[in-house]
Design a protein around this motif. Structure first.
Motif, PDB file in Angstrom:
ATOM      1  N   LEU A 218       0.753  -1.240   0.044  1.00 49.73           N
ATOM      2  CA  LEU A 218       0.019   0.088   0.088  1.00 49.73           C
ATOM      3  C   LEU A 218       0.816   1.261   0.055  1.00 49.73           C
ATOM      4  CD1 LEU A 218      -2.811  -1.314   2.373  1.00 49.73           C
ATOM      5  CD2 LEU A 218      -2.990  -0.346   0.037  1.00 49.73           C
ATOM      6  N   LYS A 219       2.185   1.133  -0.099  1.00 51.80           N
ATOM      7  CA  LYS A 219       3.051   2.280  -0.235  1.00 51.80           C
ATOM      8  C   LYS A 219       3.682   2.542  -1.413  1.00 51.80           C
ATOM      9  CE  LYS A 219       3.952   2.442   4.805  1.00 51.80           C
ATOM     10  NZ  LYS A 219       4.762   1.825   5.825  1.00 51.80           N
ATOM     11  N   PRO A 220       3.112   2.726  -2.560  1.00 51.48           N
ATOM     12  CA  PRO A 220       3.592   2.653  -3.789  1.00 51.48           C
ATOM     13  C   PRO A 220       4.928   3.865  -3.905  1.00 51.48           C
ATOM     14  CG  PRO A 220       1.655   3.775  -4.076  1.00 51.48           C
ATOM     15  CD  PRO A 220       1.844   3.318  -2.555  1.00 51.48           C
ATOM     16  N   GLU A 221       5.918   3.343  -4.718  1.00 50.09           N
ATOM     17  CA  GLU A 221       6.748   4.531  -4.940  1.00 50.09           C
ATOM     18  C   GLU A 221       6.551   5.367  -5.989  1.00 50.09           C
ATOM     19  OE1 GLU A 221      10.784   2.705  -5.409  1.00 50.09           O
ATOM     20  OE2 GLU A 221      10.320   1.747  -3.942  1.00 50.09           O
ATOM     21  N   ASN A 222       6.823   6.679  -6.022  1.00 51.48           N
ATOM     22  CA  ASN A 222       6.514   7.869  -6.934  1.00 51.48           C
ATOM     23  C   ASN A 222       5.166   7.853  -7.064  1.00 51.48           C
ATOM     24  OD1 ASN A 222       9.347   8.280  -7.328  1.00 51.48           O
ATOM     25  ND2 ASN A 222       9.605   6.349  -8.706  1.00 51.48           N
ATOM     26  N   TYR A 223       4.397   7.984  -6.060  1.00 49.23           N
ATOM     27  CA  TYR A 223       2.913   8.118  -6.306  1.00 49.23           C
ATOM     28  C   TYR A 223       2.577   9.512  -5.912  1.00 49.23           C
ATOM     29  CZ  TYR A 223      -1.851   6.503  -5.727  1.00 49.23           C
ATOM     30  OH  TYR A 223      -3.268   6.398  -5.754  1.00 49.23           O
ATOM     31  N   ALA A 224       1.570  10.453  -6.558  1.00 50.06           N
ATOM     32  CA  ALA A 224       1.386  11.707  -6.382  1.00 50.06           C
ATOM     33  C   ALA A 224      -0.109  11.840  -6.015  1.00 50.06           C
ATOM     34  CB  ALA A 224       1.416  12.335  -7.802  1.00 50.06           C
ATOM     35  N   LEU A 225      -0.832  10.721  -5.863  1.00 51.93           N
ATOM     36  CA  LEU A 225      -2.246  10.919  -5.275  1.00 51.93           C
ATOM     37  C   LEU A 225      -2.181  10.740  -4.017  1.00 51.93           C
ATOM     38  CD1 LEU A 225      -4.337   9.075  -8.085  1.00 51.93           C
ATOM     39  CD2 LEU A 225      -3.566  11.486  -8.019  1.00 51.93           C
ATOM     40  N   PRO A 226      -3.049  11.370  -3.271  1.00 51.18           N
ATOM     41  CA  PRO A 226      -3.105  11.492  -1.729  1.00 51.18           C
ATOM     42  C   PRO A 226      -3.668  10.210  -1.083  1.00 51.18           C
ATOM     43  CG  PRO A 226      -4.689  12.923  -2.664  1.00 51.18           C
ATOM     44  CD  PRO A 226      -4.276  12.384  -3.558  1.00 51.18           C
ATOM     45  N   TYR A 227      -4.353   9.314  -1.914  1.00 51.13           N
ATOM     46  CA  TYR A 227      -4.904   8.211  -1.395  1.00 51.13           C
ATOM     47  C   TYR A 227      -4.630   6.942  -2.084  1.00 51.13           C
ATOM     48  CZ  TYR A 227      -8.948   7.930  -4.518  1.00 51.13           C
ATOM     49  OH  TYR A 227      -9.790   7.907  -5.623  1.00 51.13           O
ATOM     50  N   VAL A 228      -4.828   5.725  -1.367  1.00 52.79           N
ATOM     51  CA  VAL A 228      -4.650   4.255  -2.251  1.00 52.79           C
ATOM     52  C   VAL A 228      -5.862   3.689  -1.715  1.00 52.79           C
ATOM     53  CG1 VAL A 228      -2.197   4.182  -2.384  1.00 52.79           C
ATOM     54  CG2 VAL A 228      -3.188   3.420  -0.225  1.00 52.79           C
ATOM     55  N   LEU A 229      -6.213   2.444  -2.351  1.00 54.01           N
ATOM     56  CA  LEU A 229      -7.258   1.623  -1.880  1.00 54.01           C
ATOM     57  C   LEU A 229      -6.904   0.226  -1.440  1.00 54.01           C
ATOM     58  CD1 LEU A 229      -9.788   2.585  -4.909  1.00 54.01           C
ATOM     59  CD2 LEU A 229      -9.851   3.137  -2.456  1.00 54.01           C
ATOM     60  N   LEU A 230      -7.470  -0.127  -0.509  1.00 54.97           N
ATOM     61  CA  LEU A 230      -7.507  -1.487   0.033  1.00 54.97           C
ATOM     62  C   LEU A 230      -8.859  -2.201  -0.302  1.00 54.97           C
ATOM     63  CD1 LEU A 230      -6.245  -4.057   1.439  1.00 54.97           C
ATOM     64  CD2 LEU A 230      -6.662  -2.927   3.590  1.00 54.97           C
ATOM     65  N   VAL A 231      -8.816  -3.286  -1.272  1.00 54.29           N
ATOM     66  CA  VAL A 231      -9.989  -3.611  -1.706  1.00 54.29           C
ATOM     67  C   VAL A 231      -9.998  -5.301  -0.754  1.00 54.29           C
ATOM     68  CG1 VAL A 231     -11.212  -4.918  -3.517  1.00 54.29           C
ATOM     69  CG2 VAL A 231      -9.604  -3.142  -3.854  1.00 54.29           C
ATOM     70  N   SER A 232     -11.051  -5.310  -0.066  1.00 56.00           N
ATOM     71  CA  SER A 232     -11.260  -6.735   0.717  1.00 56.00           C
ATOM     72  C   SER A 232     -12.675  -6.920   1.087  1.00 56.00           C
ATOM     73  CB  SER A 232     -10.326  -6.401   1.938  1.00 56.00           C
ATOM     74  OG  SER A 232     -10.705  -7.422   2.920  1.00 56.00           O
ATOM     75  N   PRO A 233     -12.873  -8.276   0.831  1.00 56.81           N
ATOM     76  CA  PRO A 233     -14.324  -8.721   1.127  1.00 56.81           C
ATOM     77  C   PRO A 233     -14.428  -8.928   2.648  1.00 56.81           C
ATOM     78  CG  PRO A 233     -13.119 -10.444   0.209  1.00 56.81           C
ATOM     79  CD  PRO A 233     -12.128  -9.288   0.041  1.00 56.81           C
ATOM     80  N   LEU A 234     -13.137  -9.104   3.406  1.00 58.42           N
ATOM     81  CA  LEU A 234     -13.493  -9.167   4.929  1.00 58.42           C
ATOM     82  C   LEU A 234     -12.944  -8.005   5.552  1.00 58.42           C
ATOM     83  CD1 LEU A 234     -12.360 -12.837   5.186  1.00 58.42           C
ATOM     84  CD2 LEU A 234     -14.507 -11.838   5.293  1.00 58.42           C
ATOM     85  N   LEU A 235     -12.934  -6.394   5.029  1.00 55.88           N
ATOM     86  CA  LEU A 235     -12.403  -5.448   5.673  1.00 55.88           C
ATOM     87  C   LEU A 235     -12.862  -4.975   6.883  1.00 55.88           C
ATOM     88  CD1 LEU A 235     -10.550  -2.677   5.059  1.00 55.88           C
ATOM     89  CD2 LEU A 235     -12.785  -1.994   4.424  1.00 55.88           C
ATOM     90  N   LEU A 236     -14.496  -5.234   7.203  1.00 58.03           N
ATOM     91  CA  LEU A 236     -14.966  -4.922   8.271  1.00 58.03           C
ATOM     92  C   LEU A 236     -14.897  -5.967   9.308  1.00 58.03           C
ATOM     93  CD1 LEU A 236     -17.929  -3.272   6.532  1.00 58.03           C
ATOM     94  CD2 LEU A 236     -15.984  -2.200   7.575  1.00 58.03           C
ATOM     95  N   GLU A 237     -14.884  -7.537   8.716  1.00 55.23           N
ATOM     96  CA  GLU A 237     -14.904  -8.600   9.811  1.00 55.23           C
ATOM     97  C   GLU A 237     -13.427  -8.882   9.997  1.00 55.23           C
ATOM     98  OE1 GLU A 237     -15.968  -8.371   6.704  1.00 55.23           O
ATOM     99  OE2 GLU A 237     -18.037  -9.566   6.428  1.00 55.23           O
ATOM    100  N   THR A 238     -12.404  -8.415   9.720  1.00 55.22           N
ATOM    101  CA  THR A 238     -10.973  -8.574  10.294  1.00 55.22           C
ATOM    102  C   THR A 238     -10.543  -7.176  10.792  1.00 55.22           C
ATOM    103  OG1 THR A 238      -9.945  -8.187   8.183  1.00 55.22           O
ATOM    104  CG2 THR A 238     -10.925 -10.567   8.494  1.00 55.22           C
ATOM    105  N   ASP A 239      -9.229  -7.462  11.380  1.00 58.85           N
ATOM    106  CA  ASP A 239      -8.520  -6.427  11.743  1.00 58.85           C
ATOM    107  C   ASP A 239      -8.093  -5.291  10.691  1.00 58.85           C
ATOM    108  OD1 ASP A 239      -6.432  -7.679  11.081  1.00 58.85           O
ATOM    109  OD2 ASP A 239      -5.495  -7.592  12.934  1.00 58.85           O
ATOM    110  N   GLN A 240      -8.114  -5.892   9.388  1.00 55.80           N
ATOM    111  CA  GLN A 240      -7.867  -5.147   8.316  1.00 55.80           C
ATOM    112  C   GLN A 240      -8.586  -3.604   8.212  1.00 55.80           C
ATOM    113  OE1 GLN A 240      -8.733  -7.079   4.782  1.00 55.80           O
ATOM    114  NE2 GLN A 240      -7.287  -8.802   5.268  1.00 55.80           N
ATOM    115  N   HIS A 241      -9.770  -3.459   8.982  1.00 54.15           N
ATOM    116  CA  HIS A 241     -10.181  -1.949   9.056  1.00 54.15           C
ATOM    117  C   HIS A 241      -9.497  -1.009   9.861  1.00 54.15           C
ATOM    118  CE1 HIS A 241     -12.154  -3.900  12.879  1.00 54.15           C
ATOM    119  NE2 HIS A 241     -11.738  -2.629  13.007  1.00 54.15           N
ATOM    120  N   ASN A 242      -8.616  -1.672  10.507  1.00 56.05           N
ATOM    121  CA  ASN A 242      -7.739  -0.701  11.444  1.00 56.05           C
ATOM    122  C   ASN A 242      -6.641   0.079  10.431  1.00 56.05           C
ATOM    123  OD1 ASN A 242      -8.780  -1.346  14.024  1.00 56.05           O
ATOM    124  ND2 ASN A 242      -7.542  -3.185  14.141  1.00 56.05           N
TER     125      ASN A 242
END
Ligand code: ADP
Length: 212
Positions: A112-136
């Motif tokens: 999730l830390k791309p090099e030479n990236y100029a946009l202010p956000y990245v996306l984490l796609v996950s079916p279990l985002l809310l069910e696991t500690d990935q939401h943190n």
């Protein structure tokens, strides 16, 4: 602009926005539209597979714990067999999760830390985002939403699954209403694709302001 004429990569640590939704809700479809706008994204399902590819510490530890029989003739993980073992044995499930979850999390953070990236956000796609500690890991949550019937029909068409099989998977996931309660933004994917693309563009413009 930097002195060399390129956009300055001043967003050293872009915000992480989570993108979730039930099976067949349209996560992959929606994230492709973000990708076309130049947004970097990482799919948690891909990472979960990567950490157990041949040659990884993850796969070596699994083979050490369960024995070499857990590998296919090609040396890859026999997922069906592993699923059976952990389904029948909660202790083994706990062992496996305590091995894999930290590895997945570490790898997600790295990707999730791309090099030479100029946009202010990245996306984490996950079916279990809310069910696991990935939401943190995320500062905002986008939910891709469709009615359950649309979800069932699209998944059946995509995966050639039977209806009751899809219904079982949906029943094991977070209910639609609870997921929507946790959303900071909702993409209505019960719409033609050009309308969905418009929703993505609007959200993108908003995030550029919010995180810029
Ligand atoms: P997910 O990644 O959430 O499981 P997908 O993006 O694979 O869902 O979408 C499920 C299926 O529905 C795919 O076959 C996809 O092409 C189709 N689909 C997604 N969004 C739409 C839409 N707005 N209209 C019609 N079909 C769609």
């Amino acid at each position: 602009m930097g002195s060399d004429g390129k956009p300055e990569a001043f967003h050293q640590t872009p915000a992480i926005v989570g993108l979730t939704g039930g099976i067949g809700s349209g996560k992959s479809t929606v994230v492709r539209f973000f990708g076309e706008l130049g947004v970097h994204w990482v799919d948690a399902d891909d990472v979960a597979r990567e950490v157990v590819e041949p040659g990884t510490t993850g796969l070596a530890k699994i083979a050490e714990h369960f024995g070499e029989d857990i590998l296919t003739d090609e040396g890859t993980l026999d997922r069906a067999q592993l699923r059976q073992i952990v389904f029948a044995n909660p202790d083994e499930r706990t062992w496996l999760e305590s091995l894999l979850h930290p590895m997945i999390r570490e790898e997600l953070i790295r990707q999730l830390k791309p090099e030479n990236y100029a946009l202010p956000y990245v996306l984490l796609v996950s079916p279990l985002l809310l069910e696991t500690d990935q939401h943190n890991l995320v500062s905002k949550v986008i939910v891709v939403d469709v009615p359950v019937e649309t979800q069932i029909e699209r998944t059946m068409a995509r995966d050639a699954n039977e209806r009751d099989q899809v219904e079982r998977i949906i029943a094991a996931q977070m209910p639609r209403e609870r997921r929507l309660e946790k959303a900071d933004a909702i993409i209505d994917n019960d719409r033609p694709l050009d309308d969905v693309e418009r929703q993505v563009r609007e959200l993108h413009e908003k995030f550029l302001v919010d995180f810029g």
